[in-house]
Write a protein that holds these residues in place. Sequence first.
Motif, PDB file in Angstrom:
ATOM      1  N   LYS A   9       1.051  -1.229   0.065  1.00  0.00           N
ATOM      2  CA  LYS A   9       0.150   0.107   0.051  1.00  0.00           C
ATOM      3  C   LYS A   9       0.911   1.024   0.093  1.00  0.00           C
ATOM      4  N   LEU A  12      -1.454   8.319  -0.026  1.00  0.00           N
ATOM      5  CA  LEU A  12      -1.788   9.310  -0.742  1.00  0.00           C
ATOM      6  C   LEU A  12      -1.806  10.557   0.136  1.00  0.00           C
ATOM      7  N   THR A  32      -3.920   3.374  -0.697  1.00  0.00           N
ATOM      8  CA  THR A  32      -4.622   2.585  -1.849  1.00  0.00           C
ATOM      9  C   THR A  32      -3.498   1.603  -2.164  1.00  0.00           C
ATOM     10  N   ILE A  34      -0.945  -0.894  -4.701  1.00  0.00           N
ATOM     11  CA  ILE A  34      -0.227  -1.132  -6.057  1.00  0.00           C
ATOM     12  C   ILE A  34       0.174  -2.476  -6.222  1.00  0.00           C
ATOM     13  N   THR A 144      -9.086   1.134  -1.876  1.00  0.00           N
ATOM     14  CA  THR A 144      -8.894   2.728  -1.755  1.00  0.00           C
ATOM     15  C   THR A 144      -9.722   2.886  -0.637  1.00  0.00           C
ATOM     16  N   SER A 159     -11.482   3.881  -6.687  1.00  0.00           N
ATOM     17  CA  SER A 159      -9.939   3.865  -7.113  1.00  0.00           C
ATOM     18  C   SER A 159      -9.513   5.345  -7.594  1.00  0.00           C
ATOM     19  N   CYS A 163      -2.418   5.040 -13.104  1.00  0.00           N
ATOM     20  CA  CYS A 163      -1.314   5.751 -13.321  1.00  0.00           C
ATOM     21  C   CYS A 163       0.055   4.808 -13.122  1.00  0.00           C
ATOM     22  N   VAL A 165       3.225   4.181 -10.792  1.00  0.00           N
ATOM     23  CA  VAL A 165       3.810   4.731  -9.490  1.00  0.00           C
ATOM     24  C   VAL A 165       5.259   4.167  -9.329  1.00  0.00           C
ATOM     25  N   LEU A 254       4.052   9.956  -8.953  1.00  0.00           N
ATOM     26  CA  LEU A 254       2.940   9.407  -9.698  1.00  0.00           C
ATOM     27  C   LEU A 254       2.928  10.197 -11.293  1.00  0.00           C
ATOM     28  N   ARG A 279       2.032  -0.323 -11.419  1.00  0.00           N
ATOM     29  CA  ARG A 279       0.821   0.505 -11.684  1.00  0.00           C
ATOM     30  C   ARG A 279       0.037   0.434 -10.306  1.00  0.00           C
ATOM     31  N   LEU A 280      -0.976   1.564 -10.135  1.00  0.00           N
ATOM     32  CA  LEU A 280      -1.906   1.679  -9.204  1.00  0.00           C
ATOM     33  C   LEU A 280      -2.765   0.534  -9.502  1.00  0.00           C
ATOM     34  N   GLY A 282      -5.550  -0.439  -6.537  1.00  0.00           N
ATOM     35  CA  GLY A 282      -7.067   0.494  -5.904  1.00  0.00           C
ATOM     36  C   GLY A 282      -8.169  -0.489  -5.937  1.00  0.00           C
TER      37      GLY A 282
END
Length: 286
Positions: A9, A12, A32, A34, A144, A159, A163, A165, A254, A279-280, A282
Motif C-alpha cells: 500500500k 496518498l 491505496t 499498488i 482504496t 480507486s 497511473c 507509481v 505518480l 501500476r496503481l 486500488g
Amino acid sequence: MKVVKAPAKINLTLDVVRKRDDGFHDVEMIMTTIDLADRIHLTPLHTNRIMIDVTKGYVPNNENNLAYQAAQKLKERLGINKGVSIFIDKQIPVSAGLAGGSTDAAAVLRGLNDMWGLGLTMEELAEIGLEIGSDVPFCVHGGTAVARGRGEQLEFIDSPPPCWVVLAKPPIGVSTKEVYQRIKVDQLTHPKTDVMVQAIESENFKQVCDHLENVMESITFNMHPEVRKIKERMKQFGADGAVMSGSGPTVFALTQNDSKAERLYNGLKGFVEQVYPVRLLGKKHT
C-alpha cells in the motif's frame, strides 16, 4: 498448495490528528494498493504446527513474523487443529512504509480462510487482523480507503485514476515509533483529506498529484536527509506528484505518461538501488 497475492500500500495523504490518552495517535489517511506484491504459498501440514520460510534472510521466520501471527490467531480463535507451511516470496522492500508485513498477514488470513473452508467474511478477517496490526484490516480488504482512528476505521472510496507509481527506497530503515515521538500535533499543517477524496472521485489526476501530503515527511527528512533528496530528484525528473509513504523511507512519484515513468525509473536507478515502476491497483479483494 494455495498461492495468495499480498500487494503493498501507499499513502496518498497521511495526517496525525491527535495524541490519545493510551499513547497512540489518531490518524486520518488515504491508502491505496499498488501492483508491487509478495506471494504467499500456503501448504497444508499433517502435523498441528505453523512453519514459516521467507526468501529474504532479514525477515523473521518465527512467531515474530506477522504472517505467522495471522495463522496463529485464526487457529486460536476458531480452535483449529491443522498445520500449515507458509512460504513468503518477498518482493516488497522491508521496513519501507509500504505495509509489507501487514499485507503478508492479511494474505494469510484470506488464504487460510479459503483453504480451511472457514467461511469468515472480510469484516471478520479484518477484525482478527486488527489484533496483529493497525494496517492489517485495510490490507485484508485492499482497494482504496480513508483510514481513521489508529488506521482501523475504514471508509472505502473509488480507486484513483490509473497511473504509474515509481517507488524509490534508500538503504536505510526508519523507526516509526521515533517519528511519532517527534510529532507536535499542534504545529502540523494538516492535509486536505476531503479535497483528495473529491479529486479521486472526480478522476482529477492533476488534483490528486497536487494534494499528495504526509505530515511525517518533514520529520523523516530531518532525520534522514537522503530521503528528501529522493523526492527532489523525482521532481527534477518530471514527476506529476511525489510524496513519502508512511513513516518512510520510501518515496513514490505518480505519472500517467509512460515515457516519463521510464525517465523517472532510469534517473532514480543512478541514485538509489531499490526502484520499482508499478501500476496503481486500488481495487478491493474479493
